[in-house]
Design a protein around this motif. Structure first.
Motif, PDB file in Angstrom:
ATOM      1  N   UNK A  30      -3.246 -51.298 -18.501  1.00 31.41           N
ATOM      2  CA  UNK A  30      -3.833 -50.136 -19.166  1.00 31.41           C
ATOM      3  C   UNK A  30      -4.228 -50.552 -20.575  1.00 31.41           C
ATOM      4  N   UNK A  31      -5.465 -50.280 -20.910  1.00 35.52           N
ATOM      5  CA  UNK A  31      -5.958 -50.600 -22.245  1.00 35.52           C
ATOM      6  C   UNK A  31      -6.030 -49.311 -23.058  1.00 35.52           C
ATOM      7  N   UNK A  32      -5.510 -49.342 -24.265  1.00 32.58           N
ATOM      8  CA  UNK A  32      -5.561 -48.184 -25.150  1.00 32.58           C
ATOM      9  C   UNK A  32      -6.606 -48.431 -26.232  1.00 32.58           C
ATOM     10  N   UNK A  33      -7.360 -47.400 -26.561  1.00 36.72           N
ATOM     11  CA  UNK A  33      -8.361 -47.500 -27.622  1.00 36.72           C
ATOM     12  C   UNK A  33      -7.677 -47.464 -28.981  1.00 36.72           C
ATOM     13  N   UNK A  34      -8.423 -47.843 -30.005  1.00 41.11           N
ATOM     14  CA  UNK A  34      -7.856 -47.913 -31.351  1.00 41.11           C
ATOM     15  C   UNK A  34      -7.392 -46.542 -31.833  1.00 41.11           C
ATOM     16  N   UNK A  39      -3.305 -42.457 -33.380  1.00 38.10           N
ATOM     17  CA  UNK A  39      -2.647 -41.161 -33.191  1.00 38.10           C
ATOM     18  C   UNK A  39      -1.173 -41.366 -32.853  1.00 38.10           C
ATOM     19  N   UNK A  40      -0.891 -42.323 -31.981  1.00 40.16           N
ATOM     20  CA  UNK A  40       0.494 -42.594 -31.602  1.00 40.16           C
ATOM     21  C   UNK A  40       1.329 -43.116 -32.761  1.00 40.16           C
ATOM     22  N   UNK A  41       0.757 -44.009 -33.558  1.00 38.32           N
ATOM     23  CA  UNK A  41       1.494 -44.571 -34.697  1.00 38.32           C
ATOM     24  C   UNK A  41       1.748 -43.508 -35.756  1.00 38.32           C
ATOM     25  N   UNK A  81       2.137 -37.446 -30.519  1.00 37.75           N
ATOM     26  CA  UNK A  81       2.519 -38.462 -29.548  1.00 37.75           C
ATOM     27  C   UNK A  81       2.162 -38.040 -28.121  1.00 37.75           C
ATOM     28  N   UNK A  82       2.289 -36.760 -27.813  1.00 39.91           N
ATOM     29  CA  UNK A  82       1.899 -36.267 -26.487  1.00 39.91           C
ATOM     30  C   UNK A  82       0.385 -36.353 -26.311  1.00 39.91           C
ATOM     31  N   UNK A  87      -4.177 -38.888 -23.641  1.00 40.39           N
ATOM     32  CA  UNK A  87      -5.458 -39.600 -23.705  1.00 40.39           C
ATOM     33  C   UNK A  87      -5.414 -40.892 -22.892  1.00 40.39           C
ATOM     34  N   UNK A  88      -4.340 -41.628 -23.043  1.00 40.57           N
ATOM     35  CA  UNK A  88      -4.211 -42.891 -22.297  1.00 40.57           C
ATOM     36  C   UNK A  88      -4.016 -42.614 -20.814  1.00 40.57           C
TER      37      UNK A  88
END
Length: 93
Positions: A30-34, A39-41, A81-82, A87-88
């Protein structure tokens, strides 16, 4: 100095959790966008800030302020975080 051990444990759990999450993403390919990472960080940083505020206000014996600050900072952290997770997850399907 009296909160060194709890914060060291929080740091260790956070590092292990981040490492495990990245390895899980790699294993599932799974690739996550920047922006999902951003948003997660930000959400994770807010969650750590909420925990620090809870410990600090409890040390000063401001129990109500500790829990209110934890809620005010922690709820948006969890929401961010949710959002990043959704999104991912939706793109991965």
């Amino acid at each position: 100095m009296e909160y060194f051990i709890p914060f060291a444990l929080i740091g260790a759990v956070a590092a292990i959790g981040i490492f495990g999450f990245v390895k899980w993403l790699q294993r599932k390919n799974i690739k996550a966008n920047w922006y999902e990472w951003l948003i997660g960080v930000v959400g994770f940083a807010l969650l750590l800030l909420a925990v620090q505020h809870l410990f600090g206000a409890m040390t000063e014996l401001f129990t109500f302020a500790a829990w209110m600050g934890f809620a005010i900072i922690g709820i948006p952290a969890l929401v961010l975080m949710v959002i990043a997770w959704q999104l991912v997850a939706r793109r991965a399907k």
